[in-house]
Scaffold this motif. Sequence first.
Motif, PDB file in Angstrom:
ATOM      1  N   PRO A  46      43.474  50.196  44.363  1.00 24.48           N
ATOM      2  CA  PRO A  46      44.689  49.407  44.108  1.00 24.48           C
ATOM      3  C   PRO A  46      45.101  48.532  45.279  1.00 24.48           C
ATOM      4  O   PRO A  46      45.521  47.385  45.091  1.00 24.48           O
ATOM      5  N   GLU A  47      45.008  49.048  46.495  1.00 29.54           N
ATOM      6  CA  GLU A  47      45.451  48.286  47.664  1.00 29.54           C
ATOM      7  C   GLU A  47      44.632  47.012  47.857  1.00 29.54           C
ATOM      8  O   GLU A  47      45.155  45.981  48.285  1.00 29.54           O
ATOM      9  N   LYS A  50      45.614  44.437  45.244  1.00 27.03           N
ATOM     10  CA  LYS A  50      46.866  43.781  45.630  1.00 27.03           C
ATOM     11  C   LYS A  50      46.615  42.703  46.686  1.00 27.03           C
ATOM     12  O   LYS A  50      47.235  41.621  46.642  1.00 27.03           O
ATOM     13  N   LEU A  53      45.365  39.706  44.788  1.00 27.12           N
ATOM     14  CA  LEU A  53      46.435  39.057  44.029  1.00 27.12           C
ATOM     15  C   LEU A  53      47.393  38.320  44.958  1.00 27.12           C
ATOM     16  O   LEU A  53      47.804  37.191  44.674  1.00 27.12           O
ATOM     17  N   ASP A  54      47.729  38.939  46.079  1.00 30.49           N
ATOM     18  CA  ASP A  54      48.629  38.293  47.038  1.00 30.49           C
ATOM     19  C   ASP A  54      48.015  37.032  47.628  1.00 30.49           C
ATOM     20  O   ASP A  54      48.732  36.099  48.021  1.00 30.49           O
ATOM     21  N   PRO A  72      46.399  47.445  39.689  1.00 29.05           N
ATOM     22  CA  PRO A  72      47.496  46.502  39.462  1.00 29.05           C
ATOM     23  C   PRO A  72      47.009  45.157  38.951  1.00 29.05           C
ATOM     24  O   PRO A  72      45.819  44.844  38.985  1.00 29.05           O
TER      25      PRO A  72
END
Length: 338
Positions: A46-47, A50, A53-54, A72
């Motif tokens: 997940p990290e 992210k 996505l960021d 996510p």
Amino acid sequence: MDALDLDTPALYIDLDALERNIARMQAQCRAWGVALRPHVKTHKIPEIAKLQLDAGAIGITVAKVGEAEVLPGDDVLVAYPLLKSKLPRVRALAKNRRVKVAVDSVDVARDLEGIDTLVEIDVGVGRTGVQSAEQAVQVAKACSDFQGIFYWPSWLDEAGFQAACVKIDTVIAALSAAGFEAKIVSGGSTPGAAKTPLIPQTTEIRPGTYVFYDASSLAAQLCDEADCALRVLTTVVSTAVPGQCVIDAGSKTFSSDQTVGVGTFGHFVGRHWTMRKMNEEHGYVEPSPPDPRPRVGEKVWVVPSHCCATVNLHDEVWYGRGGRVEGSWKVAARGKVR
């Protein structure tokens, strides 16, 4: 803590390389005029999703529904043929997230009422996807929410991409004649990413391996050794047999996929070593001059041949910078193969 102090075998991510890889692919996609929808089956963490996505990714790509359930991203593409039994879980996901599904079957398309669908086209790889423009139109007619088309170029060379472009043009024209607009043309893989401009109809690409790269990427000259963010720390446990050493990492640590075109199971950093064979817990290594004779207890870094399958063998991955350990991440989607 120094990464070399980790108990072995251990999986380690260099954050500087990871962040460079994410930023570079995002910048390249902007230059090519396409969106980036990374395939998160590579890392299952997940990290890291992210971070992608960021950095500007429009959403994520998953192979299996189970990955989407723990990773996510408000916009999720399931890039795998669905069975009817999976549809309740897909609909549950779609209650809170934008979900798209790639299909190559009229029967499955009919079951996807209310779900955005992309028709998968086989562009010469021969894995999945409809074989003709006529079949693409048939599947599109069975979709309640047709959005566009999906292709996977895998390791196609430039000639393969040019042939794929012709086929995609033909499919788009046939769909248009039947009254369908392909708003999305989803393609891309890490080996084929740089050839994206050869298929200018493409609106988004789905590379996955680029986040880490691996020994197959290195052998194909897709990256440099410094770009290989994922490495396995192993220890020499035996030098008893002449002409070889054995490390404490075998097929339960590394993927059983060999480096493409090379015939080894990993790239040894700073050493002229070749891993020719693996058992479950043993890696059989052939050292070569001018390296000194291996020593029992010596720790070595190995870039795995196939990063995606390697990560899925581990519960936890350590990370840090400059050879230090800053923490660890759980491989949350490990084993999510349903």
